[in-house]
Design an enzyme around this catalytic site. Structure first.
Site, PDB file in Angstrom:
ATOM      1  CG  HIS A   1      -2.074   0.495   1.336  1.00  0.00           C
ATOM      2  ND1 HIS A   1      -2.062   1.781   1.239  1.00  0.00           N
ATOM      3  CD2 HIS A   1      -3.201   0.600   1.178  1.00  0.00           C
ATOM      4  CE1 HIS A   1      -3.198   2.536   1.042  1.00  0.00           C
ATOM      5  NE2 HIS A   1      -4.314   1.503   0.654  1.00  0.00           N
TER       6      HIS A   1
ATOM      7  CE  LYS B   1      13.943  18.372  12.521  1.00  0.00           C
ATOM      8  NZ  LYS B   1      14.519  18.348  13.573  1.00  0.00           N
TER       9      LYS B   1
ATOM     10  CB  ILE C   1      11.087  12.634  10.584  1.00  0.00           C
ATOM     11  CG1 ILE C   1      10.789  14.205  10.566  1.00  0.00           C
ATOM     12  CG2 ILE C   1      10.849  11.424  12.490  1.00  0.00           C
ATOM     13  CD1 ILE C   1      11.458  14.798  12.138  1.00  0.00           C
ATOM     14  N   PRO C   2      12.919  10.235   9.815  1.00  0.00           N
ATOM     15  CG  PRO C   2      16.353  10.394   9.472  1.00  0.00           C
ATOM     16  CD  PRO C   2      14.602  10.868   9.653  1.00  0.00           C
TER      17      PRO C   2
ATOM     18  N   GLY D   1       8.450   9.603   9.040  1.00  0.00           N
ATOM     19  CA  GLY D   1       8.394  10.344   7.519  1.00  0.00           C
ATOM     20  C   GLY D   1       6.755  11.872   7.602  1.00  0.00           C
TER      21      GLY D   1
END
Length: 540
Positions: free
Chosen positions: A82, A166, A168-169, A172
């Site tokens: 998805h 920014k 944010i790993p 997201g």
């Protein structure tokens, strides 16, 4: 009346049961929230939660769930079929009861602001909450998905509505907003995923691009293969079921599948569905197949059968239809009594239940007798030539009988509320004004309830007359009793209207109500007489 908002957060985790349950627990433990459904998908690696509550409660529930997701989900390792943008991918708020779309817009903005402030998360607004047209749709914001967000979020055009611009790993970004009730709907195909996707492109609004739009509006979709089911699906979001309802999508998929010699194997609704959408499907098949179905539960059963909603998982209406899940127990203590207990209650030394409740009861029984006779005529071989006529006569009688039942209790409730208002204090000017206003409203309610009894009963006369004219003569006496009971119920309700009118100060309301009530009273006397004359003149 209670304000009820639905919240449907989609989290990017559909495989780890501990994480799925932890998010669910966060919602369950939030005061005022009621978790209705958890739909976890292994292939999609995504779980859709559905819960309802007050405007304040749903915000708290969504925030609590997000806190758990921040601890448990790492988007850097997430894989699934998805499309997704973040750990809490999308969190829509939907008006359910006594709440406007505008209120849900405010709720979504409150949630987005607090999520961004508390967790340092980028948040985008979509649908009714969006202020920028080019990022109003979820697909527009999700374009590029999580993997493309790193470069996208730092551009001026894609600065978040709340939170830092920014990447944010581990998270997201999150999308939130207010929207109409979205139905996640899948049609099952015994085909390849490419064939399913081909059909989806034919149908979805975006089609194959600007020059090749699809056939159906308010539909987003694609085709895929679900390993868990070992079949392909046309998987769609129906953004507005009043524009494209599930049954229309299903029938269009069947048309394209027939052209490709593909078998359709039912369908599934992911999450919950409004009752209206199911009844729309039922009405479609009733008209298409020339069926005669009256009861709501039978209509629901018909829709389930025709759409094949039990094909991959059990569709339990009490667990899937939102109105059934949140329904409160009816406040009908009188209507719920046995006949014996009701009569004993009326005969007791108490002013309620009184004439208004009895009038509603008698009117309901009168219409019910007409409904009974029409139904006893329908489907009988000797009266087959009357089937079409009976199909027209039965619904108004059937529905009128049901509509009158709640008024049995409503009349008693109205009386008790007025009595309570009489006991309000009146020591100060403000108290006197409040008491007067409350008493006036109480009197209007005391008039409106029996007046409603009259209107519902009055609307049944023509069907009663036609039943007398064409109904099974073996039930002649039932129609006679029904007509006289209907007249008595209307005349009784009339007396309850006129006794409360004199003390009402609103002259316009008083005059208009009295005129209409008198007209219905006179009509009841004439119509009942006509029915009795028709029956006396019939020989067969």
């Amino acid at each position: 009346m209670k304000k009820i908002v639905e919240c449907v957060p989609n989290f990017s985790e559909g495989r780890n049961k501990k994480t799925i349950n932890a998010i669910a627990d966060a919602i369950l433990q939030t005061k005022g929230c009621r978790l209705l459904d958890i739909d976890a998908g292994n292939s999609t690696n995504r779980t859709v939660y559905t819960f309802v509550g007050s405007p304040e409660a749903v915000v708290e529930g969504a925030l609590s769930a997000a806190v758990v997701a921040r601890q448990k989900i790492d988007m850097q390792t997430h894989q699934g079929e998805h499309h997704r943008l973040g750990a809490l991918d999308v969190c829509p708020f939907v008006p359910v009861a006594n709440v406007t779309m505008e209120e849900c817009v405010d709720i979504s903005k409150e949630f987005g602001r607090r999520l961004a402030e508390n967790m340092g998360i980028p948040v985008y607004l979509y649908e009714e909450s969006a202020s920028l047209e080019y990022r109003k749709k979820l697909s527009q914001i999700r374009d590029g998905q999580y993997e493309g967000l790193k470069d996208k979020i730092i551009t001026k055009e894609w600065k978040p509505d709340f939170g830092p611009a920014k990447f944010i790993p581990g998270w997201g970004a999150t999308v939130t907003g207010a929207r109409f009730f979205l139905i996640a709907y899948n049609v099952n195909l015994l085909s390849t995923p490419n064939q399913a996707h081909r059909i989806a492109l034919n149908l979805r609004e975006a089609g194959r691009g600007k020059d090749k739009p699809g056939r159906l509006k308010a539909v987003k979709g694609m085709g895929w293969y679900v390993d868990d089911y070992n079949l392909a699906q046309v998987t769609v979001n129906l953004d507005n079921y009043n524009v494209t309802p599930p049954h229309l999508l299903f029938e269009e998929v069947k048309k394209d599948a027939d052209k490709l010699n593909i078998a359709v194997a039912g369908s599934e609704i992911v999450g919950l569905v409004p009752l209206e959408a199911i009844l729309m499907a039922a009405e479609y098949y009733i008209e298409k197949e020339h069926l005669f179905v009256l009861e709501e539960d039978q209509k629901v059963r018909l829709a389930i059968e025709r759409l094949g909603l039990n094909s991959v998982a059990l569709f339990n209406p009490k667990e899937k239809i939102i109105e059934y899940i949140i329904a409160e127990e009816k406040n009908e203590p009188l209507a719920g009594l046995t006949v014996r207990k009701f009569i004993e209650e009326v005969a007791s030394r108490s002013s309620a239940p009184g004439g208004g409740s009895v009038a509603a009861t008698v009117a309901a029984m009168g219409v019910a007798l007409g409904s009974m006779v029409a139904k006893l005529t329908l489907g009988v071989r000797k009266f087959e030539h009357l089937d079409i006529k009976m199909r027209d006569l039965i619904p108004p009688l059937h529905h009128a009988a049901k509509a009158l039942i709640p008024l049995i209790d409503d009349d008693t409730h109205a009386f008790k509320e007025y009595v309570q208002a009489l006991g309000l204090p009146e020591e100060t000017r403000a108290q006197k004004d409040f008491k007067l206003e409350t008493l006036q409203q109480g009197l209007k309610t005391a008039v409106e309830v029996p007046f409603t009894t009259m209107k519902i009963a009055d609307a049944a006369w023509e069907a009663m007359i036609e039943t007398a004219r064409y109904g099974n003569m073996a039930s002649k006496s039932d129609v006679q009793v029904g007509a006289m009971a209907l007249k008595t119920g209307i005349l009784g309700a009339y007396q309850n209207v006129v006794i409360n009118l004199p003390d009402i100060m609103d002259k316009s309301f008083k005059d208009k109500t009295l005129k209409q009530a008198k007209d219905m009273k006179i009509r009841a006397e004439h119509k009942c007489k006509k029915i009795l004359e028709i029956l006396d003149s019939r020989t067969s």
